[in-house]
Design a protein around this motif. Structure first.
Motif, short mmCIF file in Angstrom:
data_model
loop_
_atom_site.label_atom_id
_atom_site.label_comp_id
_atom_site.label_asym_id
_atom_site.label_seq_id
_atom_site.Cartn_x
_atom_site.Cartn_y
_atom_site.Cartn_z
N TYR A 126 0.96 -1.24 -0.16
CA TYR A 126 0.07 0.13 -0.12
C TYR A 126 0.87 1.12 0.01
N GLY A 127 1.10 1.66 -1.12
CA GLY A 127 2.05 2.85 -1.26
C GLY A 127 3.55 2.50 -0.77
N ASP A 128 4.13 3.22 0.15
CA ASP A 128 5.43 2.42 0.35
C ASP A 128 5.49 1.94 1.76
N SER A 129 4.20 1.30 2.09
CA SER A 129 4.08 0.45 3.46
C SER A 129 3.33 -0.76 3.08
N TYR A 130 3.03 -1.49 4.16
CA TYR A 130 2.38 -2.84 3.81
C TYR A 130 1.29 -2.75 5.03
N ILE A 131 0.25 -3.31 4.36
CA ILE A 131 -1.20 -3.61 5.29
C ILE A 131 -1.23 -5.06 5.88
N VAL A 132 -1.30 -5.39 7.11
CA VAL A 132 -1.29 -6.62 7.40
C VAL A 132 -2.68 -6.98 8.01
N MET A 133 -3.40 -7.95 7.38
CA MET A 133 -4.54 -8.55 7.90
C MET A 133 -4.63 -10.04 8.32
N ASP A 134 -5.87 -10.31 8.91
CA ASP A 134 -6.15 -11.66 9.25
C ASP A 134 -6.55 -12.46 8.29
N GLU A 135 -7.11 -13.37 8.74
CA GLU A 135 -7.87 -14.43 7.78
C GLU A 135 -9.49 -14.13 7.25
N THR A 138 -9.63 -8.54 8.06
CA THR A 138 -9.47 -7.50 9.13
C THR A 138 -8.11 -6.75 9.15
N VAL A 139 -7.88 -5.38 9.01
CA VAL A 139 -6.85 -4.79 9.01
C VAL A 139 -6.25 -4.71 10.22
N LEU A 140 -5.02 -5.34 10.43
CA LEU A 140 -4.36 -5.17 11.94
C LEU A 140 -3.57 -4.24 12.31
N ARG A 141 -2.41 -3.79 11.19
CA ARG A 141 -1.70 -2.70 11.29
C ARG A 141 -1.22 -2.54 10.00
N ARG A 142 -0.56 -1.09 9.92
CA ARG A 142 0.13 -0.77 8.63
C ARG A 142 1.60 -0.50 9.17
N THR A 143 2.50 -1.17 8.28
CA THR A 143 3.91 -1.12 8.68
C THR A 143 4.83 -0.77 7.52
N ASP A 144 6.11 -0.38 7.64
CA ASP A 144 6.87 0.11 6.62
C ASP A 144 7.74 -1.02 6.26
N ILE A 145 7.77 -2.09 7.20
CA ILE A 145 8.58 -3.23 6.95
C ILE A 145 7.82 -4.43 6.48
N MET A 146 8.31 -5.09 5.42
CA MET A 146 7.55 -6.22 4.66
C MET A 146 7.55 -7.55 5.79
N PRO A 147 6.36 -7.82 6.41
CA PRO A 147 6.41 -8.70 7.24
C PRO A 147 6.32 -10.21 6.77
N LEU A 152 0.29 -10.52 -0.89
CA LEU A 152 -0.86 -10.37 -2.06
C LEU A 152 -0.63 -9.38 -2.78
N THR A 153 -0.39 -9.63 -4.20
CA THR A 153 -0.48 -8.48 -5.14
C THR A 153 -1.47 -8.27 -6.04
N GLY A 154 -1.56 -7.24 -6.91
CA GLY A 154 -2.63 -7.23 -8.02
C GLY A 154 -4.10 -6.77 -7.48
N LEU A 155 -4.10 -6.40 -6.10
CA LEU A 155 -5.48 -5.82 -5.62
C LEU A 155 -5.46 -4.19 -5.62
N THR A 156 -6.50 -3.95 -5.97
CA THR A 156 -7.00 -2.57 -5.89
C THR A 156 -7.57 -1.86 -4.82
N ILE A 157 -7.03 -1.47 -3.82
CA ILE A 157 -7.60 -1.08 -2.40
C ILE A 157 -8.43 0.33 -2.54
N SER A 158 -9.63 -0.10 -1.97
CA SER A 158 -10.62 1.09 -2.24
C SER A 158 -10.88 1.70 -0.47
N LYS A 159 -10.61 0.87 0.54
CA LYS A 159 -11.02 1.31 1.60
C LYS A 159 -10.11 0.56 2.57
N MET A 160 -9.18 1.15 3.53
CA MET A 160 -8.36 0.64 4.46
C MET A 160 -8.35 1.47 5.86
N ASN A 161 -8.91 0.83 6.81
CA ASN A 161 -8.98 1.50 8.20
C ASN A 161 -8.64 0.22 9.09
#
Length: 261
Positions: A126-135, A138-147, A152-161
């Protein structure tokens, strides 16, 4: 006639004495009960029931110390009258990593937390960061380090909270892929990266070794165990480069070429 009058007066005096005796008896009983109640109250308010110990069970992402800090526990307060378990639970549930939290009193001086955490399942760039989610997505956190979880690639994100489900234009592919990842963990197979940009997704076991098919086909092959058998057979032959193409859960073909179409 005079004697009968005297007898009536005597009976009235006896009745009065009985009533006075009863009142004294009830009053003494009340004092005894009140004394016992006061003794119990002051005992429960004593330092014997002050919070001195904490137990945390079920946590893996956060340490015990971090859990207690987020719960905002107070050592030394009365465990019966002052400790509000619901508030401690609510404090923890503000963090999306906690799926369920139960706080319990273990008399005389211990509070125990039983925790069910959400599991980090996938990450999305997500931009220069990564969104971590569960099964569940649900978005758990946003981080600058690749976990160190499936990317997952190829997704067009419309909402991230944080704390809410991730929304993407490829909603169906995302939903099935997450179910596939859940089956992946149970089926003892791991995908380093999954490209969901097309109908035929590409699941990378290594950068040069991938599985190609629809999410439904790959999910069925994992659940049946057939994909794991094919991968194990190839690994036994020291093959770690090529493409496994799905033609259904019961049909797979292998090519030594890297299929990126």
């Amino acid at each position: 006639m005079a004697d009968r009058g005297l007898e009536g007066i005597q009976f009235k005096e006896i009745d009065r004495e009985r009533k006075v005796h009863r009142k004294k008896h009830y009053f003494l009983r009340f004092l005894a009960v009140a004394a016992v109640a006061a003794a119990v109250y002051f005992f429960l308010r004593s330092s014997y029931f002050s919070v001195k110990h904490f137990e945390v069970e079920g946590n893996s992402y956060y340490t015990d110390k971090e859990v207690l800090a987020m719960a905002k526990v107070s050592e030394g307060e009365n465990i019966i009258f002052d400790t509000k378990l619901s508030e401690l639970e609510d404090n923890l549930l503000k963090d999306p990593y906690f799926r369920e939290v139960e706080a319990h009193r273990k008399l005389p001086s211990t509070i125990k937390f039983t925790i069910t955490e959400r599991t980090q399942t996938a990450a999305v760039k997500y931009g220069d960061s990564y969104i971590v989610m569960d099964e569940d997505g649900t978005v758990l956190r946003r981080t600058d380090i690749m976990p160190e979880i499936t990317l997952l690639t190829g997704l067009t994100i419309s909402k991230m909270n944080v704390g809410e489900k991730l929304e993407a234009e490829e909603a169906t592919s995302l939903s099935v892929t997450l179910r596939m990842l859940d089956a992946m963990r149970e089926g003892d197979i791991y995908f380093k990266k999954i490209d969901v940009s097309k109908v035929m997704i590409r699941c990378y076991i290594y950068d040069t070794f991938l599985v190609k098919g629809t999410p439904t086909e790959i999910l069925a092959a994992i659940r049946s165990g057939e994909l794991q058998k094919v991968v194990a057979t190839l690994f036994a032959q020291d093959i770690s480069r090529g493409t496994i193409k799905m033609g259904g859960s019961d049909y797979m073909s292998f090519s030594p070429d890297i299929d990126s179409d």
